[in-house]
Design an enzyme around this catalytic site. Structure first.
Site, PDB file in Angstrom:
ATOM      1  N   LYS A  78       5.652  21.896 -11.037  1.00  0.00           N
ATOM      2  CA  LYS A  78       7.077  21.712 -11.327  1.00  0.00           C
ATOM      3  C   LYS A  78       7.321  21.946 -12.819  1.00  0.00           C
ATOM      4  O   LYS A  78       6.773  21.236 -13.651  1.00  0.00           O
ATOM      5  CB  LYS A  78       7.479  20.284 -10.914  1.00  0.00           C
ATOM      6  CG  LYS A  78       8.890  19.896 -11.297  1.00  0.00           C
ATOM      7  CD  LYS A  78       9.216  18.496 -10.779  1.00  0.00           C
ATOM      8  CE  LYS A  78      10.507  17.966 -11.335  1.00  0.00           C
ATOM      9  NZ  LYS A  78      10.772  16.578 -10.943  1.00  0.00           N
ATOM     10  N   THR A 134       2.825   4.164  -2.679  1.00  0.00           N
ATOM     11  CA  THR A 134       2.277   4.903  -3.823  1.00  0.00           C
ATOM     12  C   THR A 134       2.038   3.960  -4.996  1.00  0.00           C
ATOM     13  O   THR A 134       1.022   4.059  -5.695  1.00  0.00           O
ATOM     14  CB  THR A 134       3.248   6.029  -4.259  1.00  0.00           C
ATOM     15  OG1 THR A 134       3.813   6.614  -3.090  1.00  0.00           O
ATOM     16  CG2 THR A 134       2.544   7.089  -5.048  1.00  0.00           C
ATOM     17  N   ALA A 135       2.966   3.010  -5.213  1.00  0.00           N
ATOM     18  CA  ALA A 135       2.814   2.100  -6.359  1.00  0.00           C
ATOM     19  C   ALA A 135       1.552   1.255  -6.212  1.00  0.00           C
ATOM     20  O   ALA A 135       0.775   1.104  -7.172  1.00  0.00           O
ATOM     21  CB  ALA A 135       4.040   1.207  -6.476  1.00  0.00           C
ATOM     22  N   GLY A 164       0.821  -1.211   0.000  1.00  0.00           N
ATOM     23  CA  GLY A 164       0.000   0.000   0.000  1.00  0.00           C
ATOM     24  C   GLY A 164       0.848   1.251   0.000  1.00  0.00           C
ATOM     25  O   GLY A 164       0.500   2.244   0.630  1.00  0.00           O
ATOM     26  N   GLU A 189       9.051  12.859  -3.877  1.00  0.00           N
ATOM     27  CA  GLU A 189       8.152  14.009  -3.816  1.00  0.00           C
ATOM     28  C   GLU A 189       8.096  14.795  -5.115  1.00  0.00           C
ATOM     29  O   GLU A 189       7.509  15.847  -5.171  1.00  0.00           O
ATOM     30  CB  GLU A 189       8.605  14.923  -2.670  1.00  0.00           C
ATOM     31  CG  GLU A 189       8.578  14.199  -1.338  1.00  0.00           C
ATOM     32  CD  GLU A 189       8.922  15.079  -0.156  1.00  0.00           C
ATOM     33  OE1 GLU A 189       9.778  15.969  -0.317  1.00  0.00           O
ATOM     34  OE2 GLU A 189       8.343  14.874   0.914  1.00  0.00           O
TER      35      GLU A 189
HETATM   36  C1  LIG Z   1      15.745   8.596  -1.777  1.00  0.00           C
HETATM   37  C2  LIG Z   1      14.594   8.368  -2.698  1.00  0.00           C
HETATM   38  C3  LIG Z   1      14.041   9.446  -3.370  1.00  0.00           C
HETATM   39  C4  LIG Z   1      12.990   9.246  -4.283  1.00  0.00           C
HETATM   40  N1  LIG Z   1      12.507  10.303  -4.986  1.00  0.00           N
HETATM   41  C5  LIG Z   1      11.546  10.100  -5.914  1.00  0.00           C
HETATM   42  C6  LIG Z   1      11.017  11.172  -6.671  1.00  0.00           C
HETATM   43  O1  LIG Z   1      11.385  12.327  -6.509  1.00  0.00           O
HETATM   44  N2  LIG Z   1      10.063  10.888  -7.573  1.00  0.00           N
HETATM   45  C7  LIG Z   1       9.594   9.630  -7.789  1.00  0.00           C
HETATM   46  O2  LIG Z   1       8.739   9.433  -8.665  1.00  0.00           O
HETATM   47  N3  LIG Z   1      10.028   8.619  -7.033  1.00  0.00           N
HETATM   48  C8  LIG Z   1      10.995   8.810  -6.122  1.00  0.00           C
HETATM   49  N4  LIG Z   1      11.429   7.763  -5.376  1.00  0.00           N
HETATM   50  C9  LIG Z   1      10.793   6.450  -5.543  1.00  0.00           C
HETATM   51  C10 LIG Z   1       9.455   6.429  -4.812  1.00  0.00           C
HETATM   52  O3  LIG Z   1       9.637   6.714  -3.450  1.00  0.00           O
HETATM   53  C11 LIG Z   1       8.798   5.072  -4.963  1.00  0.00           C
HETATM   54  O4  LIG Z   1       8.851   4.668  -6.292  1.00  0.00           O
HETATM   55  C12 LIG Z   1       7.342   5.131  -4.554  1.00  0.00           C
HETATM   56  O5  LIG Z   1       7.210   5.639  -3.278  1.00  0.00           O
HETATM   57  C13 LIG Z   1       6.688   3.782  -4.644  1.00  0.00           C
HETATM   58  O6  LIG Z   1       7.162   2.935  -3.632  1.00  0.00           O
HETATM   59  P1  LIG Z   1       6.489   1.506  -3.507  1.00  0.00           P
HETATM   60  O7  LIG Z   1       5.037   1.687  -3.365  1.00  0.00           O
HETATM   61  O8  LIG Z   1       6.987   0.661  -4.620  1.00  0.00           O
HETATM   62  O9  LIG Z   1       7.134   0.896  -2.178  1.00  0.00           O
HETATM   63  P2  LIG Z   1       6.874   1.263  -0.619  1.00  0.00           P
HETATM   64  O10 LIG Z   1       6.498   2.676  -0.417  1.00  0.00           O
HETATM   65  O11 LIG Z   1       8.087   0.759   0.090  1.00  0.00           O
HETATM   66  O12 LIG Z   1       5.621   0.383  -0.213  1.00  0.00           O
HETATM   67  C14 LIG Z   1       5.749  -0.992   0.053  1.00  0.00           C
HETATM   68  C15 LIG Z   1       4.437  -1.514   0.609  1.00  0.00           C
HETATM   69  O13 LIG Z   1       4.527  -2.925   0.735  1.00  0.00           O
HETATM   70  C16 LIG Z   1       4.015  -3.311   1.988  1.00  0.00           C
HETATM   71  N5  LIG Z   1       4.644  -4.572   2.391  1.00  0.00           N
HETATM   72  C17 LIG Z   1       5.959  -4.907   2.353  1.00  0.00           C
HETATM   73  N6  LIG Z   1       6.123  -6.160   2.858  1.00  0.00           N
HETATM   74  C18 LIG Z   1       4.888  -6.605   3.197  1.00  0.00           C
HETATM   75  C19 LIG Z   1       4.382  -7.831   3.767  1.00  0.00           C
HETATM   76  N7  LIG Z   1       5.191  -8.833   4.101  1.00  0.00           N
HETATM   77  N8  LIG Z   1       3.057  -7.925   3.993  1.00  0.00           N
HETATM   78  C20 LIG Z   1       2.214  -6.935   3.667  1.00  0.00           C
HETATM   79  N9  LIG Z   1       2.635  -5.765   3.120  1.00  0.00           N
HETATM   80  C21 LIG Z   1       3.939  -5.610   2.897  1.00  0.00           C
HETATM   81  C22 LIG Z   1       4.365  -2.169   2.923  1.00  0.00           C
HETATM   82  O14 LIG Z   1       3.543  -2.160   4.066  1.00  0.00           O
HETATM   83  C23 LIG Z   1       4.078  -0.976   2.006  1.00  0.00           C
HETATM   84  O15 LIG Z   1       2.717  -0.659   2.053  1.00  0.00           O
HETATM   85  C24 LIG Z   1      12.469   7.949  -4.462  1.00  0.00           C
HETATM   86  C25 LIG Z   1      12.993   6.869  -3.747  1.00  0.00           C
HETATM   87  C26 LIG Z   1      14.057   7.064  -2.887  1.00  0.00           C
HETATM   88  C27 LIG Z   1      14.622   5.889  -2.157  1.00  0.00           C
END
Ligand SMILES: Cc1cc2nc3c(=O)[nH]c(=O)nc-3n(C[C@H](O)[C@H](O)[C@H](O)COP(=O)(O)OP(=O)(O)OC[C@H]3O[C@@H](n4cnc5c(N)ncnc54)[C@H](O)[C@@H]3O)c2cc1C
Length: 508
Positions: free
Chosen positions: A80, A16-17, A14, A51
């Site tokens: 932006k 952003t992706a 849950g 962000e």
């Molecule tokens: C330093 C940094 C800067 C960034 N800057 C940018 C930017 O400027 N622009 C941009 O587009 N992107 C940026 N990103 C990337 C961006 O943050 C991510 O692509 C975005 O937040 C999506 O993350 P996600 O949903 O894939 O993973 P996460 O936010 O890590 O979510 C993972 C989810 O999986 C769940 N989960 C994990 N394991 C389990 C389990 N065993 N059981 C149940 N649930 C589980 C967690 O609870 C969580 O809800 C940046 C990343 C980093 C590291």
């Protein structure tokens, strides 16, 4: 088109992706009777950074019929126009440049940038700094929003800055209101069928969640695609050295800017992102060259808050991509699929394009895996196309203050495409023709390549002026006069960023 074998899609994660994927798939396939469930751990947090966006985030919201007035205020979002790159170059006059998002008026001025940057590469002393040729750069210097008045009928692409935690909440509420089911529990075990497909998720509350298809949005953990299906990870570490970040918020200053600022520091770069209530700042660096403690101190010093007690967040990053994004009955989206460091803020655009293209591939194949291989190849090319442009920033740096920058400049682990593009620039060939020959122009266009290469002042001096070149150079003054008048005139059709956001920044 029949989806009789696809009735239940389970999204793990849950962040952003996960919530972007849930909204998109619900909108696309609700009418087919497909149920979407998001499983999210209340104990494992989201990454909570990220962000800045590219213009594709606007396409994402438009595709869901969500207006800016609905989502932006709830996510403290700002507009932006592009990104300023400061101190990546030490070439006099080229220490900073702006990478603008495209606008439909670029045709009127950018042709002259291409012309003068070619002359400059031949050794002619003409002005070839991209900022002078870019309307978006001019708007940004004046802190204007990228939205023209109604009587100025031209199209401007722009991105956003936003609070990544709030955008996740907004998208979650929206998806739930639209009928997406939400389970808050942690996955402890993943069960597979005999054919290797994922069958069900066992949760720590005893529940078992079965599905026909699974979307892995579990972040860097990549529980389904990498851990369960054992799809290998292809690291980009040999040409993108950064693996760590530290983030610290600071107070907003008067007149909210409409740009991200990326400033090169001793062993990486710092971002500065304006929201409506604060700045997000961070330092992306390589732990091989700099310790966590030293990075935090350098960021605090850069922000002028050495003496202030503001908490810093340290993060690790895994830079690269999975060998396949879609394997068996599982698609990885977001950090579980791969990550290119955030220099051009491309991660969320990748989330959107992955889900969108996956849905098209599935529909075109009548809900079979007919187009899986083609889709995976396309995703891999996308990752590599974007990676090459990011690597170019490091390859062309001219800093000498640390081994990090020297190693980046001297690193020859470059893709063939990137080598070809550099050869084209140094050989004073046509960039557009090279992009089209290599078939990579849809990742970054001629405008972006020229802004970067001219912006950091990479101009080999060849001194082989032809009579025609000398004649063209004489036109420079008149051309620049035209460019200045055109851009200044156009900029009068734009409002201050802050007025467009309808917020009042401190002390303004
Ligand atoms: C330093 C940094 C800067 C960034 N800057 C940018 C930017 O400027 N622009 C941009 O587009 N992107 C940026 N990103 C990337 C961006 O943050 C991510 O692509 C975005 O937040 C999506 O993350 P996600 O949903 O894939 O993973 P996460 O936010 O890590 O979510 C993972 C989810 O999986 C769940 N989960 C994990 N394991 C389990 C389990 N065993 N059981 C149940 N649930 C589980 C967690 O609870 C969580 O809800 C940046 C990343 C980093 C590291």
């Amino acid at each position: 088109m029949s989806n009789e074998n696809l009735k239940n899609i389970v999204i793990l994660g849950g962040g952003t992706a996960g919530w972007m994927a849930a909204n998109l798939l619900q909108k696309k396939w609700r009418h087919l009777g497909i149920n979407i469930t998001v499983v999210e751990s209340p104990d494992i947090g989201i990454i909570g950074v990220g962000e800045g966006s590219t213009p594709l985030l606007k396409d994402f919201f438009d595709s869901l019929d969500i207006s800016e007035s609905e989502w932006m205020p709830k996510c403290n979002a700002t507009y932006k126009n592009g990104i300023s790159f400061n101190n990546w170059s030490t070439v006099a006059g080229y220490e900073a440049y702006f990478h603008p998002f495209p606008c439909s008026l670029d045709f009127a001025t950018f042709g002259l940038l291409y012309k003068y940057s070619a002359l400059r590469r031949k050794g002619v002393d003409v002005l070839a700094h991209p900022n002078r040729f870019s309307l978006m750069s001019n708007l940004t210097q004046k802190k204007l929003a990228p939205i023209p008045s109604e009587n100025f009928p031209f199209h401007f692409q722009y991105g956003y800055h936003f609070d990544s935690v709030l955008i996740g909440k907004f998208l979650r509420d929206r998806a739930k209101a639209d009928g997406v089911a939400h389970i808050e529990a942690t996955v402890e075990h993943v069960e597979q069928s005999l054919n290797g497909d994922i069958k069900l998720l066992k949760l720590n509350n005893g529940e078992e969640i079965a599905g026909d298809f699974f979307v892995d949005c579990s972040g860097f953990a990549s529980i389904l695609l990498q851990k369960t299906l054992k799809i290998p990870f292809v690291s980009f570490g040999e040409n993108l050295f950064n693996d760590s970040a530290v983030a610290i918020p600071t107070e907003l200053e008067p007149n909210i800017p409409s740009e991200t600022i990326s400033t090169a520091l001793s062993n990486g770069w710092a971002w500065k992102i304006p929201l409506t209530n604060r700045y997000g700042n961070g330092y992306v660096y390589s732990s091989h060259y700099l310790s966590k403690e030293a990075a935090e101190t350098e960021l605090r010093s850069h922000l002028g808050i050495l003496d202030r007690d503001v908490e810093a967040r340290h993060l690790k990053m895994r830079v690269g991509r999975t060998e396949e994004s879609w394997s068996k009955n599982c698609l990885a989206v977001g950090l579980s699929q791969g990550f290119i460091e955030p220099l051009e803020a491309t991660a969320l655009q990748f989330v959107y394009s992955t889900v969108d293209e996956f849905a098209k591939a599935l529909e075109e194949g009548s809900f079979t895996n007919q187009y899986r291989e083609e889709f995976n190849n396309r995703m891999n090319r996308n990752f590599e196309g974007i990676r090459d442009y990011i690597v170019l920033h490091y390859k062309t740096n001219s800093r000498t203050d640390s081994q990090y920058w020297v190693d980046n400049r001297e690193n020859n682990n470059l893709s063939n495409n990137l080598k070809e593009m550099l050869k084209c620039w140094y050989g004073i060939e046509d960039i557009e023709a090279a992009l089209s020959r290599l078939n990579i122009g849809n990742y970054y266009s001629q405008r972006s390549w020229a802004c970067l290469l001219a912006g950091v002042g990479v101009f080999p001096r060849q001194e082989n002026l032809s009579a025609a070149d000398a004649e063209s150079a004489k036109m420079a003054e008149a051309d620049l006069d035209y460019v200045d008048k055109f851009i200044t005139g156009c900029s009068m059709n734009f409002e201050p960023h802050e007025r467009k956001l309808a917020v009042k920044s401190p002390n303004s």
